[in-house]
Design a protein around this motif. Sequence first.
Motif, mmCIF file in Angstrom:
data_model
loop_
_atom_site.group_PDB
_atom_site.id
_atom_site.type_symbol
_atom_site.label_atom_id
_atom_site.label_comp_id
_atom_site.label_asym_id
_atom_site.label_seq_id
_atom_site.Cartn_x
_atom_site.Cartn_y
_atom_site.Cartn_z
ATOM 1 N N LEU A 73 0.828 -1.208 0.000
ATOM 2 C CA LEU A 73 0.000 0.000 0.000
ATOM 3 C C LEU A 73 0.860 1.255 0.000
ATOM 4 O O LEU A 73 0.507 2.261 -0.627
ATOM 5 N N LYS A 82 -5.780 7.687 -2.349
ATOM 6 C CA LYS A 82 -6.144 7.029 -3.597
ATOM 7 C C LYS A 82 -7.538 6.416 -3.488
ATOM 8 O O LYS A 82 -8.064 6.201 -2.396
ATOM 9 N N THR A 141 -9.704 3.347 -3.380
ATOM 10 C CA THR A 141 -9.433 1.948 -3.038
ATOM 11 C C THR A 141 -10.660 1.096 -3.349
ATOM 12 O O THR A 141 -11.760 1.361 -2.879
ATOM 13 N N LYS A 191 -4.118 2.449 7.164
ATOM 14 C CA LYS A 191 -3.416 2.743 5.921
ATOM 15 C C LYS A 191 -4.417 2.815 4.759
ATOM 16 O O LYS A 191 -4.324 3.689 3.894
ATOM 17 N N GLU A 248 0.661 4.006 -2.979
ATOM 18 C CA GLU A 248 0.341 5.401 -2.667
ATOM 19 C C GLU A 248 1.215 6.349 -3.484
ATOM 20 O O GLU A 248 0.804 7.470 -3.803
ATOM 21 N N SER A 252 -5.809 6.458 2.958
ATOM 22 C CA SER A 252 -5.231 6.607 1.627
ATOM 23 C C SER A 252 -5.946 7.710 0.848
ATOM 24 O O SER A 252 -7.161 7.850 0.904
#
Length: 253
Positions: free
Chosen positions: A39, A91, A93, A85, A43, A89
């Motif tokens: 992860l 991002k 997911t 995490k 990232e 994030s």
Amino acid sequence: MEYKKIKYSLEGDTAWILLANPPLNIVDLEMMRELISALDVAENEAEIVVISHEGKHFSAGAEIKEHYPDKAPDLIGTFTELILKILNSEKITVCAVRGYALGGGFEIPLACDVILASSNAKLGVPEITLAHYPPVAIALLPHMIGWKNAFDLITTGEAVDAHRAREMGIVSRVFEQESFDEDVKKYVNGLLEKSPIALKLAKKALKKSTAVDFGKVLGEVNRIYLNELIKTEDAVEGLNAFLEKRKPEWKGR
């Protein structure tokens, strides 16, 4: 980092992280640490992160032997790091689930922004049958599906199928088994067609709209688990009974 229990690949702007410890993809400490590492990599080099799996099942859960009182703090601490995490994030997911997604193997998808499930998926948290409870699910589910649905799932330990999970608001979309991989890629490609900065800021705004500090909530849930529940006789008896394949004898203490 060399991965033994997961696989990582980058396809364009999408990072694919696969649980690769069949047949049940048990999530032990080693896999947790590998997922955390992957992860971190994702990232820095991807816009979308897809967590999926090899084999018939996403995961039957965390390693039972690592739940005993002497190992539980390390297990809970590392799993919490993994979950936060995912939750923190920037991002997008996406979790793609076929077959069983149980216990810790259900909580990983819960932490993702989107769950795409195969029509044969079964999702749930059976920890209560071992005299334990699922900390991450307790922290997240009431805010996602309401108190009563969360209470039902957590206290019965029963798994629900993909369609029921979608009705409850856990699963975003259900795809047929035969076309699952193709449909997941179509979904991800659809996201990739959007502006990456717009997706990032939309996610940021959605998080602000919930106004829940899940790290703080999870910390308190973990405290009760480690300082109270795991120290009970029943919590150890539940683990012993499972490993010895017998019916537990509860003491209520």
